[in-house]
Design a protein around this motif. Structure first.
Motif, mmCIF file in Angstrom:
data_model
loop_
_atom_site.group_PDB
_atom_site.id
_atom_site.type_symbol
_atom_site.label_atom_id
_atom_site.label_comp_id
_atom_site.label_asym_id
_atom_site.label_seq_id
_atom_site.Cartn_x
_atom_site.Cartn_y
_atom_site.Cartn_z
ATOM 1 N N ALA A 1 -12.024 7.994 2.423
ATOM 2 C CA ALA A 1 -11.325 8.595 3.555
ATOM 3 C C ALA A 1 -9.829 8.626 3.289
ATOM 4 N N VAL A 2 -9.210 9.699 3.742
ATOM 5 C CA VAL A 2 -7.753 9.770 3.721
ATOM 6 C C VAL A 2 -7.271 9.308 5.087
ATOM 7 N N VAL A 3 -6.385 8.316 5.064
ATOM 8 C CA VAL A 3 -5.947 7.681 6.307
ATOM 9 C C VAL A 3 -4.433 7.770 6.420
ATOM 10 N N ARG A 4 -3.966 8.243 7.571
ATOM 11 C CA ARG A 4 -2.530 8.229 7.848
ATOM 12 C C ARG A 4 -2.130 6.832 8.307
ATOM 13 N N VAL A 5 -1.109 6.287 7.688
ATOM 14 C CA VAL A 5 -0.642 4.948 8.046
ATOM 15 C C VAL A 5 0.247 5.054 9.276
ATOM 16 N N ASP A 6 -0.244 4.543 10.388
ATOM 17 C CA ASP A 6 0.538 4.576 11.624
ATOM 18 C C ASP A 6 1.527 3.418 11.693
ATOM 19 N N GLN A 7 1.113 2.252 11.184
ATOM 20 C CA GLN A 7 2.000 1.089 11.191
ATOM 21 C C GLN A 7 1.521 0.087 10.151
ATOM 22 N N VAL A 8 2.459 -0.397 9.348
ATOM 23 C CA VAL A 8 2.131 -1.447 8.375
ATOM 24 C C VAL A 8 2.082 -2.774 9.116
ATOM 25 N N LEU A 9 1.021 -3.544 8.877
ATOM 26 C CA LEU A 9 0.833 -4.825 9.554
ATOM 27 C C LEU A 9 1.281 -6.003 8.697
ATOM 28 N N HIS A 10 0.931 -5.990 7.419
ATOM 29 C CA HIS A 10 1.517 -6.924 6.465
ATOM 30 C C HIS A 10 1.386 -6.316 5.093
ATOM 31 N N ALA A 11 2.355 -6.617 4.214
ATOM 32 C CA ALA A 11 2.375 -5.951 2.912
ATOM 33 C C ALA A 11 3.401 -6.615 2.011
ATOM 34 N N PRO A 12 3.200 -6.487 0.686
ATOM 35 C CA PRO A 12 4.281 -6.861 -0.238
ATOM 36 C C PRO A 12 5.507 -5.993 0.028
ATOM 37 N N GLU A 13 6.652 -6.461 -0.379
ATOM 38 C CA GLU A 13 7.909 -5.770 -0.092
ATOM 39 C C GLU A 13 7.873 -4.304 -0.496
ATOM 40 N N ALA A 14 7.274 -3.999 -1.646
ATOM 41 C CA ALA A 14 7.288 -2.626 -2.168
ATOM 42 C C ALA A 14 6.470 -1.652 -1.326
ATOM 43 N N PHE A 15 5.615 -2.160 -0.448
ATOM 44 C CA PHE A 15 4.724 -1.283 0.318
ATOM 45 C C PHE A 15 4.992 -1.345 1.820
ATOM 46 N N ARG A 16 6.161 -1.822 2.197
ATOM 47 C CA ARG A 16 6.450 -1.965 3.623
ATOM 48 C C ARG A 16 6.856 -0.654 4.284
ATOM 49 N N GLN A 17 7.116 0.373 3.492
ATOM 50 C CA GLN A 17 7.607 1.633 4.054
ATOM 51 C C GLN A 17 6.535 2.725 4.032
ATOM 52 N N LEU A 18 5.276 2.340 4.143
ATOM 53 C CA LEU A 18 4.179 3.315 4.058
ATOM 54 C C LEU A 18 3.965 4.107 5.341
ATOM 55 N N ALA A 19 4.488 3.646 6.447
ATOM 56 C CA ALA A 19 4.218 4.294 7.732
ATOM 57 C C ALA A 19 4.576 5.776 7.686
ATOM 58 N N GLY A 20 3.652 6.595 8.169
ATOM 59 C CA GLY A 20 3.838 8.043 8.175
ATOM 60 C C GLY A 20 3.215 8.734 6.990
ATOM 61 N N GLY A 21 2.925 8.002 5.929
ATOM 62 C CA GLY A 21 2.289 8.578 4.759
ATOM 63 C C GLY A 21 0.778 8.458 4.815
ATOM 64 N N GLU A 22 0.128 8.988 3.795
ATOM 65 C CA GLU A 22 -1.322 8.929 3.717
ATOM 66 C C GLU A 22 -1.759 8.101 2.515
ATOM 67 N N VAL A 23 -2.846 7.362 2.685
ATOM 68 C CA VAL A 23 -3.446 6.616 1.595
ATOM 69 C C VAL A 23 -4.922 6.973 1.535
ATOM 70 N N THR A 24 -5.476 6.880 0.345
ATOM 71 C CA THR A 24 -6.910 7.078 0.171
ATOM 72 C C THR A 24 -7.585 5.718 0.233
ATOM 73 N N VAL A 25 -8.566 5.586 1.122
ATOM 74 C CA VAL A 25 -9.247 4.320 1.334
ATOM 75 C C VAL A 25 -10.700 4.437 0.879
ATOM 76 N N GLN A 26 -11.094 3.583 -0.067
ATOM 77 C CA GLN A 26 -12.502 3.460 -0.439
ATOM 78 C C GLN A 26 -13.111 2.455 0.536
ATOM 79 N N LEU A 27 -13.911 2.948 1.474
ATOM 80 C CA LEU A 27 -14.454 2.090 2.515
ATOM 81 C C LEU A 27 -15.398 1.051 1.927
ATOM 82 N N ALA A 28 -15.413 -0.117 2.539
ATOM 83 C CA ALA A 28 -16.286 -1.195 2.076
ATOM 84 C C ALA A 28 -17.746 -0.768 2.187
#
Length: 259
Positions: free
Chosen positions: A50-77
């Motif tokens: 699934a392609v998921v729009r990131v509405d809000q980052v909840l916790h993340a390493p420093e390099a990934f804290r600015q993902l909000a508003g972008g899209e990520v591809t999620v391989q569902l469990a």
């Protein structure tokens, strides 16, 4: 009014997921069976991608804290429910592909409303993500658990350092034992009767030892001490063997809260 306070069980689930997943976010599914990454093979683009729009980052390493508003591809469990376009959830993930975009594998998922209390609290706290408090509590739990393995816990200042003779410090992987003398100002736990206690530590920078604390003259702290084995007992009664064996003094309060 809907009660958004997490139950004890929900809180336990959340803590377990934050432990397992380095990245979590609130997200909305925008496409199913697609991808935002060319690196994901065609055969892997199925209903569990699934392609998921990131509405809000909840916790993340420093390099990934600015993902909000972008899209990520999620391989569902594999054991998780499928999702439809427009559905929203809190996703707990590990990295899979990173290049022109981000692809992640799902570790777990919670309903978006179950984390709302954390989101609301974080909105009033500067420089913290919603799950910063959960991560802080996890670190406190881990510290308390590690302190429980120590044979003595003291507050004190390093008043002397010396290299220990008679040990194999010239071998490439030898620990290179040094001895610190710690002037004890408080014995929190353990059989430490003297005002100064001798503590061994490996001064080697070898991969096996480099994270073990290396005391510095004048350094004050909270020391989690482990009884030395028979082969080293004649050199000192205690040793430092774990990265968490030195803590700032204020961490004593954390241990006391979790007795």
């Amino acid at each position: 009014m809907t009660d958004t306070t997490p139950t004890a069980a929900a809180s336990d689930d959340l803590t377990a997921l934050v432990r397992q997943a380095p990245l979590s976010f609130l997200g909305t599914v925008t496409r199913v069976g697609g991808t935002s990454l060319a690196a994901v093979p065609v055969e892997d683009r199925n209903e569990r991608t699934a392609v998921v729009r990131v509405d809000q980052v909840l916790h993340a390493p420093e390099a990934f804290r600015q993902l909000a508003g972008g899209e990520v591809t999620v391989q569902l469990a594999p054991d998780a429910a499928l999702m439809g376009v427009g559905e929203r959830a809190a996703f707990f993930t590990r990295g899979m592909v990173y290049g022109e975009g981000l692809g992640v594998t799902e570790v777990g998922r919670l309903p978006a409303e179950s984390v709302q209390s954390h989101v609301s609290l974080a909105a009033t706290t500067a420089d913290e993500l919603p799950f910063t408090s959960v991560q802080r509590e996890i670190r406190a739990q881990d510290l308390a658990a590690h302190a429980g393995t120590a044979d003595a816990v003291v507050v004190g200042t390093v008043v002397g350092l010396e290299q220990v003779d008679g040990t194999d410090r010239y071998s490439e992987h030898a620990p290179d034992w040094w001895r610190a003398r710690i002037g004890v100002t408080r014995v929190e736990r353990g059989p430490v009767a003297d005002s100064t206690v001798a503590v061994l530590y490996p001064n080697s920078r070898d991969a096996h030892f480099y994270r073990v604390p290396k005391p510095v003259a004048g350094q004050e702290g909270l020391w989690l001490l482990h009884a030395t084995g028979d082969d080293l007992r004649g050199l000192a009664p205690y040793e430092l063997i774990h990265p968490e064996d030195y803590q700032p003094v204020h961490k004593l309060a954390v241990l006391r809260e979790r007795r």
